[in-house]
Scaffold this active site. Sequence first.
Site, PDB file in Angstrom:
ATOM      1  CE1 TYR A  16      16.769  29.317 -49.443  1.00  0.00           C
ATOM      2  CE2 TYR A  16      14.763  28.150 -48.859  1.00  0.00           C
ATOM      3  CZ  TYR A  16      16.150  28.196 -48.963  1.00  0.00           C
ATOM      4  OH  TYR A  16      16.892  27.124 -48.577  1.00  0.00           O
ATOM      5  CD  GLU A  34      17.221  30.925 -53.548  1.00  0.00           C
ATOM      6  OE1 GLU A  34      16.215  31.624 -53.305  1.00  0.00           O
ATOM      7  OE2 GLU A  34      17.266  29.698 -53.343  1.00  0.00           O
ATOM      8  CE  LYS A  57      37.200  36.189 -36.811  1.00  0.00           C
ATOM      9  NZ  LYS A  57      36.679  35.897 -38.148  1.00  0.00           N
ATOM     10  CB  THR A 111      33.933  37.549 -40.036  1.00  0.00           C
ATOM     11  OG1 THR A 111      35.023  38.095 -39.305  1.00  0.00           O
ATOM     12  CG2 THR A 111      34.321  36.219 -40.632  1.00  0.00           C
ATOM     13  CG  ASP A 123      40.506  37.592 -44.256  1.00  0.00           C
ATOM     14  OD1 ASP A 123      39.733  38.271 -43.529  1.00  0.00           O
ATOM     15  OD2 ASP A 123      40.504  36.347 -44.264  1.00  0.00           O
ATOM     16  NE  ARG A 150      30.097  33.140 -35.800  1.00  0.00           N
ATOM     17  CZ  ARG A 150      30.865  32.369 -35.014  1.00  0.00           C
ATOM     18  NH1 ARG A 150      30.804  32.470 -33.712  1.00  0.00           N
ATOM     19  NH2 ARG A 150      31.694  31.511 -35.555  1.00  0.00           N
TER      20      ARG A 150
HETATM   21  N1  DSN Z   1      38.237  31.274 -35.968  1.00  0.00           N
HETATM   22  C1  DSN Z   1      38.627  32.636 -36.226  1.00  0.00           C
HETATM   23  C2  DSN Z   1      39.581  33.148 -35.221  1.00  0.00           C
HETATM   24  O1  DSN Z   1      39.471  32.763 -34.073  1.00  0.00           O
HETATM   25  O2  DSN Z   1      40.432  33.957 -35.544  1.00  0.00           O
HETATM   26  C3  DSN Z   1      39.147  32.857 -37.606  1.00  0.00           C
HETATM   27  O3  DSN Z   1      38.178  32.521 -38.514  1.00  0.00           O
END
Ligand code: DSN
Length: 415
Positions: free
Chosen positions: A50, A52, A225, A222, A196, A231
Amino acid sequence: MDINTVDPEIAALIHDEEKRQAGKIRLIASENYVSRAVLQATGSVLTNKYSEGYAGHRYYEGQQVIDQIETLAVNRAKTLFGAEHVNVQPYSGSPANLAVYLAFMKPGDSFLGMALPHGGHLTHGAKVSITGKFFDAHAYSLEEGTDILNYDTIRKIALEVKPKIIIAGHSAYPRIMDFAKFREIADEAGALLWVDMAHFAGLVAAGVHPSPVPYADVVTTTTHKSLRGPRGAMILCKEKYAKAIDKAVFPGLQGGPHDNTTAAIAVALKEAASDEFKAYGRQIVANAKVLGEELSKRGFQLVTGGTENHLMLIDLASKNTGGKAAAKALDAAGIVLNANAVPFDTRKPMDPGGIRLGTPAVTSRGMKEQEMKVIAELINAVITAPEDEAVRNASLATVDALCKRFPAPGLEELA
Ligand code: DSN
Protein backbone atom coordinates in the site's frame (compact mmCIF):
# COMPACT_ATOMS: atom_id res chain seq x y z
CA MET A 1 2.00 -23.60 -4.10
CA ASP A 2 1.24 -22.59 -7.62
CA ILE A 3 -2.13 -21.77 -9.05
CA ASN A 4 -2.54 -25.17 -10.71
CA THR A 5 -2.55 -26.74 -7.25
CA VAL A 6 -4.41 -24.04 -5.33
CA ASP A 7 -7.15 -23.37 -7.85
CA PRO A 8 -7.07 -25.68 -10.86
CA GLU A 9 -10.42 -24.33 -12.02
CA ILE A 10 -9.19 -20.74 -12.42
CA ALA A 11 -5.81 -22.00 -13.70
CA ALA A 12 -7.58 -23.92 -16.45
CA LEU A 13 -9.71 -20.90 -17.36
CA ILE A 14 -6.64 -18.67 -17.57
CA HIS A 15 -5.05 -21.25 -19.82
CA ASP A 16 -8.19 -21.30 -21.98
CA GLU A 17 -7.95 -17.53 -22.33
CA GLU A 18 -4.26 -17.83 -23.24
CA LYS A 19 -5.22 -20.26 -25.99
CA ARG A 20 -8.02 -17.96 -27.17
CA GLN A 21 -5.70 -14.96 -27.36
CA ALA A 22 -2.98 -17.01 -29.06
CA GLY A 23 -5.32 -18.61 -31.58
CA LYS A 24 -7.56 -15.74 -32.76
CA ILE A 25 -7.15 -12.73 -34.99
CA ARG A 26 -7.90 -9.98 -32.47
CA LEU A 27 -9.09 -6.77 -34.09
CA ILE A 28 -10.68 -5.01 -31.09
CA ALA A 29 -9.12 -1.57 -31.55
CA SER A 30 -8.50 -1.04 -27.82
CA GLU A 31 -6.83 -4.40 -27.11
CA ASN A 32 -3.24 -5.56 -27.50
CA TYR A 33 -0.67 -8.14 -26.38
CA VAL A 34 1.72 -6.92 -23.67
CA SER A 35 5.26 -8.24 -23.52
CA ARG A 36 6.34 -10.95 -21.12
CA ALA A 37 8.25 -8.25 -19.20
CA VAL A 38 5.03 -6.26 -18.67
CA LEU A 39 3.21 -9.44 -17.58
CA GLN A 40 5.98 -10.20 -15.08
CA ALA A 41 5.79 -6.75 -13.49
CA THR A 42 1.99 -6.98 -13.33
CA GLY A 43 2.12 -10.35 -11.59
CA SER A 44 4.81 -9.37 -9.06
CA VAL A 45 4.88 -8.99 -5.26
CA LEU A 46 4.32 -5.26 -5.73
CA THR A 47 0.64 -6.19 -5.49
CA ASN A 48 1.24 -6.68 -1.73
CA LYS A 49 2.08 -3.03 -0.98
CA TYR A 50 0.00 0.00 0.00
CA SER A 51 1.42 3.41 -0.84
CA GLU A 52 -1.19 6.19 -0.55
CA GLY A 53 0.39 9.50 -1.41
CA TYR A 54 3.19 10.34 -3.81
CA ALA A 55 6.93 9.57 -3.84
CA GLY A 56 8.52 11.16 -0.77
CA HIS A 57 5.12 11.94 0.80
CA ARG A 58 3.43 8.66 1.73
CA TYR A 59 1.04 7.79 4.51
CA TYR A 60 2.55 4.36 5.27
CA GLU A 61 6.16 3.32 5.72
CA GLY A 62 8.18 0.81 3.73
CA GLN A 63 8.23 2.84 0.50
CA GLN A 64 11.99 2.51 -0.18
CA VAL A 65 11.35 0.55 -3.36
CA ILE A 66 7.92 1.80 -4.40
CA ASP A 67 9.07 5.44 -4.47
CA GLN A 68 11.82 4.51 -6.91
CA ILE A 69 9.41 2.58 -9.12
CA GLU A 70 6.82 5.35 -9.27
CA THR A 71 9.49 8.00 -9.90
CA LEU A 72 10.88 5.95 -12.79
CA ALA A 73 7.39 5.57 -14.30
CA VAL A 74 6.67 9.30 -13.97
CA ASN A 75 10.04 10.36 -15.42
CA ARG A 76 9.78 7.95 -18.33
CA ALA A 77 6.31 9.25 -19.19
CA LYS A 78 7.48 12.88 -18.95
CA THR A 79 10.38 12.19 -21.28
CA LEU A 80 8.44 10.07 -23.77
CA PHE A 81 5.57 12.53 -24.16
CA GLY A 82 7.36 15.80 -23.33
CA ALA A 83 4.95 16.45 -20.46
CA GLU A 84 5.56 18.90 -17.61
CA HIS A 85 3.79 16.76 -15.01
CA VAL A 86 2.52 13.16 -14.98
CA ASN A 87 0.37 11.18 -12.55
CA VAL A 88 0.60 7.41 -13.12
CA GLN A 89 -1.80 6.32 -10.37
CA PRO A 90 -5.30 6.27 -11.99
CA TYR A 91 -6.68 2.73 -11.93
CA SER A 92 -7.91 2.96 -15.50
CA GLY A 93 -9.25 5.34 -18.13
CA SER A 94 -12.60 6.15 -16.53
CA PRO A 95 -11.12 7.01 -13.10
CA ALA A 96 -8.44 9.11 -14.81
CA ASN A 97 -11.15 11.03 -16.62
CA LEU A 98 -13.22 11.42 -13.45
CA ALA A 99 -10.16 12.88 -11.73
CA VAL A 100 -9.99 15.61 -14.37
CA TYR A 101 -13.63 16.56 -13.73
CA LEU A 102 -12.97 16.54 -10.00
CA ALA A 103 -9.90 18.75 -10.42
CA PHE A 104 -11.62 21.47 -12.41
CA MET A 105 -15.40 21.25 -12.15
CA LYS A 106 -18.24 21.48 -9.65
CA PRO A 107 -21.47 19.49 -10.06
CA GLY A 108 -23.65 21.24 -12.64
CA ASP A 109 -20.75 22.94 -14.46
CA SER A 110 -20.84 22.65 -18.21
CA PHE A 111 -18.36 20.99 -20.52
CA LEU A 112 -18.23 19.98 -24.17
CA GLY A 113 -17.19 16.56 -25.48
CA MET A 114 -17.63 14.36 -28.52
CA ALA A 115 -21.00 12.57 -28.67
CA LEU A 116 -20.76 8.87 -27.78
CA PRO A 117 -22.57 7.63 -30.93
CA HIS A 118 -20.17 9.73 -33.00
CA GLY A 119 -17.00 8.24 -31.49
CA GLY A 120 -16.69 9.88 -28.07
CA HIS A 121 -16.24 7.90 -24.85
CA LEU A 122 -18.86 7.19 -22.18
CA THR A 123 -16.97 9.44 -19.77
CA HIS A 124 -17.11 12.37 -22.20
CA GLY A 125 -20.65 13.14 -21.06
CA ALA A 126 -22.90 10.26 -22.11
CA LYS A 127 -26.25 10.49 -20.31
CA VAL A 128 -25.83 7.03 -18.73
CA SER A 129 -22.42 7.98 -17.28
CA ILE A 130 -21.80 9.86 -14.04
CA THR A 131 -20.23 12.52 -16.27
CA GLY A 132 -23.58 13.10 -17.98
CA LYS A 133 -25.56 12.90 -14.74
CA PHE A 134 -23.52 15.18 -12.44
CA PHE A 135 -22.43 17.80 -14.96
CA ASP A 136 -24.05 19.85 -17.67
CA ALA A 137 -22.73 17.84 -20.59
CA HIS A 138 -22.85 19.23 -24.14
CA ALA A 139 -21.79 17.33 -27.22
CA TYR A 140 -20.39 18.00 -30.65
CA SER A 141 -21.04 15.53 -33.45
CA LEU A 142 -19.64 14.59 -36.81
CA GLU A 143 -20.91 16.42 -39.85
CA GLU A 144 -23.73 14.64 -41.65
CA GLY A 145 -22.60 13.58 -45.10
CA THR A 146 -18.84 13.50 -44.47
CA ASP A 147 -18.75 12.05 -40.92
CA ILE A 148 -15.78 14.37 -40.29
CA LEU A 149 -15.44 16.92 -37.48
CA ASN A 150 -16.49 20.42 -38.47
CA TYR A 151 -14.43 22.85 -36.40
CA ASP A 152 -16.66 25.83 -37.26
CA THR A 153 -19.61 23.99 -35.73
CA ILE A 154 -17.59 23.01 -32.64
CA ARG A 155 -16.51 26.64 -32.25
CA LYS A 156 -20.11 27.84 -32.51
CA ILE A 157 -21.29 25.40 -29.80
CA ALA A 158 -18.32 26.29 -27.58
CA LEU A 159 -19.05 30.02 -27.83
CA GLU A 160 -22.71 29.43 -27.00
CA VAL A 161 -22.14 27.00 -24.10
CA LYS A 162 -19.00 28.62 -22.68
CA PRO A 163 -17.93 25.26 -21.17
CA LYS A 164 -15.34 25.00 -18.42
CA ILE A 165 -13.65 22.19 -20.33
CA ILE A 166 -13.55 21.10 -23.95
CA ILE A 167 -12.64 17.44 -24.50
CA ALA A 168 -10.97 16.29 -27.69
CA GLY A 169 -10.38 12.58 -28.04
CA HIS A 170 -12.37 9.52 -28.94
CA SER A 171 -12.86 5.77 -28.89
CA ALA A 172 -13.97 5.35 -32.46
CA TYR A 173 -12.93 8.13 -34.83
CA PRO A 174 -10.64 6.99 -37.63
CA ARG A 175 -9.19 10.45 -38.28
CA ILE A 176 -6.57 12.67 -36.67
CA MET A 177 -8.06 15.51 -34.65
CA ASP A 178 -6.66 19.01 -35.15
CA PHE A 179 -5.39 19.84 -31.67
CA ALA A 180 -4.24 23.35 -32.68
CA LYS A 181 -7.81 24.14 -33.79
CA PHE A 182 -9.20 22.78 -30.53
CA ARG A 183 -6.71 24.99 -28.64
CA GLU A 184 -7.88 28.07 -30.55
CA ILE A 185 -11.53 27.24 -29.83
CA ALA A 186 -10.82 26.59 -26.14
CA ASP A 187 -8.97 29.91 -25.82
CA GLU A 188 -11.78 31.80 -27.54
CA ALA A 189 -14.40 30.16 -25.30
CA GLY A 190 -12.33 30.57 -22.14
CA ALA A 191 -12.22 26.78 -21.59
CA LEU A 192 -9.54 24.35 -20.55
CA LEU A 193 -8.51 21.92 -23.29
CA TRP A 194 -8.38 18.27 -22.27
CA VAL A 195 -7.34 15.60 -24.76
CA ASP A 196 -8.18 11.96 -24.09
CA MET A 197 -5.56 10.14 -26.17
CA ALA A 198 -6.30 6.66 -24.79
CA HIS A 199 -6.73 5.10 -28.21
CA PHE A 200 -3.79 6.67 -30.00
CA ALA A 201 -1.22 7.15 -27.18
CA GLY A 202 1.00 4.44 -28.67
CA LEU A 203 0.95 6.20 -32.03
CA VAL A 204 1.92 9.47 -30.34
CA ALA A 205 4.75 7.71 -28.48
CA ALA A 206 5.95 6.21 -31.76
CA GLY A 207 5.89 9.63 -33.46
CA VAL A 208 3.35 8.60 -36.11
CA HIS A 209 0.48 10.73 -34.78
CA PRO A 210 0.57 14.42 -33.77
CA SER A 211 1.03 14.87 -30.03
CA PRO A 212 -1.71 16.70 -28.13
CA VAL A 213 0.69 17.46 -25.26
CA PRO A 214 1.93 20.87 -26.50
CA TYR A 215 -1.67 22.07 -27.03
CA ALA A 216 -3.65 20.62 -24.15
CA ASP A 217 -3.87 21.73 -20.54
CA VAL A 218 -4.50 18.12 -19.57
CA VAL A 219 -4.09 14.81 -21.42
CA THR A 220 -5.46 11.52 -20.16
CA THR A 221 -4.64 8.09 -21.50
CA THR A 222 -5.09 4.47 -20.66
CA THR A 223 -1.87 2.49 -20.80
CA HIS A 224 -3.14 -0.76 -22.30
CA LYS A 225 -4.33 0.09 -25.80
CA SER A 226 -1.89 1.08 -28.56
CA LEU A 227 0.64 1.99 -25.83
CA ARG A 228 0.83 -1.76 -25.04
CA GLY A 229 1.17 -1.60 -21.27
CA PRO A 230 -0.87 -3.02 -18.38
CA ARG A 231 -4.46 -2.07 -17.56
CA GLY A 232 -4.00 1.39 -16.10
CA ALA A 233 -3.94 5.07 -16.94
CA MET A 234 -1.97 8.29 -16.70
CA ILE A 235 -2.76 11.99 -16.55
CA LEU A 236 -0.32 14.39 -18.19
CA CYS A 237 -0.68 18.11 -17.51
CA LYS A 238 0.97 21.50 -17.40
CA GLU A 239 2.92 22.10 -14.19
CA LYS A 240 0.40 24.74 -13.04
CA TYR A 241 -2.30 22.03 -12.81
CA ALA A 242 -0.08 19.42 -11.13
CA LYS A 243 -1.41 19.98 -7.61
CA ALA A 244 -5.06 20.00 -8.68
CA ILE A 245 -4.66 16.76 -10.65
CA ASP A 246 -2.65 14.96 -7.97
CA LYS A 247 -5.16 15.94 -5.26
CA ALA A 248 -8.06 14.81 -7.43
CA VAL A 249 -6.53 11.34 -8.00
CA PHE A 250 -5.53 10.93 -4.35
CA PRO A 251 -7.21 11.56 -1.96
CA GLY A 252 -10.04 12.85 -4.15
CA LEU A 253 -10.96 9.69 -5.95
CA GLN A 254 -8.71 6.78 -5.12
CA GLY A 255 -6.90 5.06 -2.28
CA GLY A 256 -3.59 3.28 -2.70
CA PRO A 257 -2.20 3.05 -6.22
CA HIS A 258 -1.71 -0.39 -7.74
CA ASP A 259 2.07 -0.53 -7.48
CA ASN A 260 2.37 -3.66 -9.62
CA THR A 261 0.59 -1.77 -12.38
CA THR A 262 2.84 1.26 -11.88
CA ALA A 263 5.90 -0.95 -12.39
CA ALA A 264 4.37 -2.51 -15.49
CA ILE A 265 3.59 0.99 -16.84
CA ALA A 266 7.26 1.89 -16.31
CA VAL A 267 8.32 -1.22 -18.27
CA ALA A 268 5.89 -0.44 -21.08
CA LEU A 269 7.13 3.17 -21.26
CA LYS A 270 10.71 1.94 -21.57
CA GLU A 271 9.63 -0.35 -24.41
CA ALA A 272 7.66 2.48 -26.04
CA ALA A 273 10.78 4.67 -26.14
CA SER A 274 12.64 2.15 -28.31
CA ASP A 275 13.25 2.21 -32.08
CA GLU A 276 11.34 -1.10 -32.31
CA PHE A 277 8.27 0.64 -30.95
CA LYS A 278 8.59 3.44 -33.53
CA ALA A 279 8.58 0.77 -36.25
CA TYR A 280 5.61 -0.89 -34.51
CA GLY A 281 3.64 2.38 -34.57
CA ARG A 282 4.39 2.91 -38.27
CA GLN A 283 3.24 -0.63 -39.03
CA ILE A 284 -0.02 -0.26 -37.05
CA VAL A 285 -0.97 2.69 -39.28
CA ALA A 286 0.23 1.00 -42.49
CA ASN A 287 -1.74 -2.13 -41.62
CA ALA A 288 -4.91 -0.17 -40.86
CA LYS A 289 -4.63 1.67 -44.17
CA VAL A 290 -4.30 -1.56 -46.16
CA LEU A 291 -7.01 -3.38 -44.21
CA GLY A 292 -9.34 -0.42 -44.83
CA GLU A 293 -8.51 -0.24 -48.55
CA GLU A 294 -8.98 -3.98 -49.00
CA LEU A 295 -12.35 -3.89 -47.23
CA SER A 296 -13.41 -0.87 -49.33
CA LYS A 297 -12.57 -2.79 -52.49
CA ARG A 298 -14.96 -5.50 -51.29
CA GLY A 299 -17.86 -3.08 -50.91
CA PHE A 300 -17.50 -2.24 -47.21
CA GLN A 301 -18.42 1.35 -46.37
CA LEU A 302 -15.74 2.93 -44.20
CA VAL A 303 -17.01 5.79 -42.04
CA THR A 304 -15.15 8.97 -43.22
CA GLY A 305 -14.01 6.99 -46.26
CA GLY A 306 -10.81 5.65 -44.69
CA THR A 307 -8.48 5.81 -41.73
CA GLU A 308 -5.52 7.90 -40.59
CA ASN A 309 -4.87 6.03 -37.36
CA HIS A 310 -5.12 2.48 -36.01
CA LEU A 311 -8.87 1.94 -36.40
CA MET A 312 -11.69 1.70 -38.87
CA LEU A 313 -15.40 2.06 -38.40
CA ILE A 314 -17.55 0.22 -40.92
CA ASP A 315 -21.18 0.94 -41.66
CA LEU A 316 -22.73 -2.42 -42.52
CA ALA A 317 -25.93 -1.05 -44.07
CA SER A 318 -24.58 -1.82 -47.56
CA LYS A 319 -24.00 -5.44 -46.47
CA ASN A 320 -27.56 -5.90 -45.20
CA THR A 321 -26.54 -6.97 -41.72
CA GLY A 322 -26.31 -5.46 -38.25
CA GLY A 323 -23.13 -5.06 -36.24
CA LYS A 324 -23.93 -7.70 -33.61
CA ALA A 325 -24.74 -10.48 -36.09
CA ALA A 326 -21.58 -9.67 -38.06
CA ALA A 327 -19.39 -9.58 -34.94
CA LYS A 328 -20.83 -12.91 -33.69
CA ALA A 329 -20.32 -14.61 -37.07
CA LEU A 330 -16.75 -13.34 -37.25
CA ASP A 331 -16.02 -14.49 -33.68
CA ALA A 332 -17.19 -17.98 -34.59
CA ALA A 333 -14.85 -17.81 -37.59
CA GLY A 334 -11.79 -16.85 -35.48
CA ILE A 335 -11.85 -13.07 -35.96
CA VAL A 336 -12.68 -11.01 -32.88
CA LEU A 337 -13.94 -7.43 -33.10
CA ASN A 338 -16.82 -5.40 -31.69
CA ALA A 339 -20.14 -4.15 -32.98
CA ASN A 340 -20.15 -0.37 -32.89
CA ALA A 341 -22.55 2.49 -33.46
CA VAL A 342 -21.88 4.46 -36.61
CA PRO A 343 -22.64 8.19 -36.89
CA PHE A 344 -26.39 8.87 -37.21
CA ASP A 345 -27.10 5.22 -36.39
CA THR A 346 -30.78 4.41 -36.09
CA ARG A 347 -30.24 0.95 -34.55
CA LYS A 348 -30.03 0.07 -30.85
CA PRO A 349 -26.71 0.30 -28.91
CA MET A 350 -26.67 -3.50 -28.28
CA ASP A 351 -27.10 -4.15 -32.00
CA PRO A 352 -25.73 -1.09 -33.77
CA GLY A 353 -25.22 -0.60 -37.48
CA GLY A 354 -21.50 -1.11 -37.69
CA ILE A 355 -18.31 -2.77 -36.54
CA ARG A 356 -15.03 -1.30 -35.31
CA LEU A 357 -11.67 -2.81 -36.23
CA GLY A 358 -8.15 -1.94 -35.14
CA THR A 359 -4.66 -3.19 -35.92
CA PRO A 360 -2.60 -2.77 -32.69
CA ALA A 361 -2.88 -6.44 -31.60
CA VAL A 362 -2.28 -8.12 -34.96
CA THR A 363 0.66 -5.76 -35.54
CA SER A 364 2.14 -6.84 -32.20
CA ARG A 365 2.16 -10.38 -33.64
CA GLY A 366 4.30 -9.12 -36.53
CA MET A 367 1.58 -9.22 -39.18
CA LYS A 368 2.03 -6.84 -42.09
CA GLU A 369 0.24 -5.59 -45.21
CA GLN A 370 0.11 -9.02 -46.85
CA GLU A 371 -1.69 -10.53 -43.87
CA MET A 372 -4.16 -7.60 -43.79
CA LYS A 373 -5.21 -8.56 -47.33
CA VAL A 374 -5.87 -12.13 -46.18
CA ILE A 375 -7.85 -10.89 -43.16
CA ALA A 376 -9.95 -8.55 -45.34
CA GLU A 377 -10.87 -11.47 -47.57
CA LEU A 378 -11.83 -13.61 -44.56
CA ILE A 379 -14.03 -10.83 -43.15
CA ASN A 380 -15.74 -10.41 -46.50
CA ALA A 381 -16.35 -14.14 -46.93
CA VAL A 382 -17.82 -14.54 -43.43
CA ILE A 383 -20.04 -11.45 -43.56
CA THR A 384 -21.29 -12.40 -47.01
CA ALA A 385 -22.24 -15.93 -45.86
CA PRO A 386 -22.52 -15.84 -42.05
CA GLU A 387 -24.37 -19.18 -41.81
CA ASP A 388 -22.13 -21.09 -44.22
CA GLU A 389 -20.23 -23.76 -42.29
CA ALA A 390 -17.69 -24.36 -45.05
CA VAL A 391 -16.82 -20.64 -45.11
CA ARG A 392 -16.54 -20.62 -41.30
CA ASN A 393 -14.28 -23.68 -41.28
CA ALA A 394 -12.08 -22.29 -44.06
CA SER A 395 -11.74 -19.06 -42.07
CA LEU A 396 -10.85 -20.96 -38.88
CA ALA A 397 -8.17 -22.92 -40.76
CA THR A 398 -6.62 -19.76 -42.23
CA VAL A 399 -6.74 -18.00 -38.85
CA ASP A 400 -5.03 -20.99 -37.25
CA ALA A 401 -2.26 -21.00 -39.85
CA LEU A 402 -1.73 -17.23 -39.50
CA CYS A 403 -1.59 -17.46 -35.71
CA LYS A 404 0.99 -20.24 -35.88
CA ARG A 405 3.14 -18.19 -38.27
CA PHE A 406 2.86 -15.06 -36.09
CA PRO A 407 3.02 -16.14 -32.42
CA ALA A 408 1.44 -13.80 -29.91
CA PRO A 409 3.91 -11.91 -27.67
CA GLY A 410 3.98 -13.44 -24.21
CA LEU A 411 2.28 -16.61 -25.51
CA GLU A 412 4.91 -17.90 -27.94
CA GLU A 413 4.88 -21.41 -26.49
CA LEU A 414 1.24 -21.81 -27.56
CA ALA A 415 2.01 -21.24 -31.27
N1 DSN B 1 -13.61 0.16 -23.96
C1 DSN B 1 -12.66 1.01 -24.65
C2 DSN B 1 -12.70 0.82 -26.11
O1 DSN B 1 -12.93 -0.29 -26.54
O2 DSN B 1 -12.47 1.76 -26.85
C3 DSN B 1 -12.79 2.45 -24.30
O3 DSN B 1 -12.59 2.61 -22.95
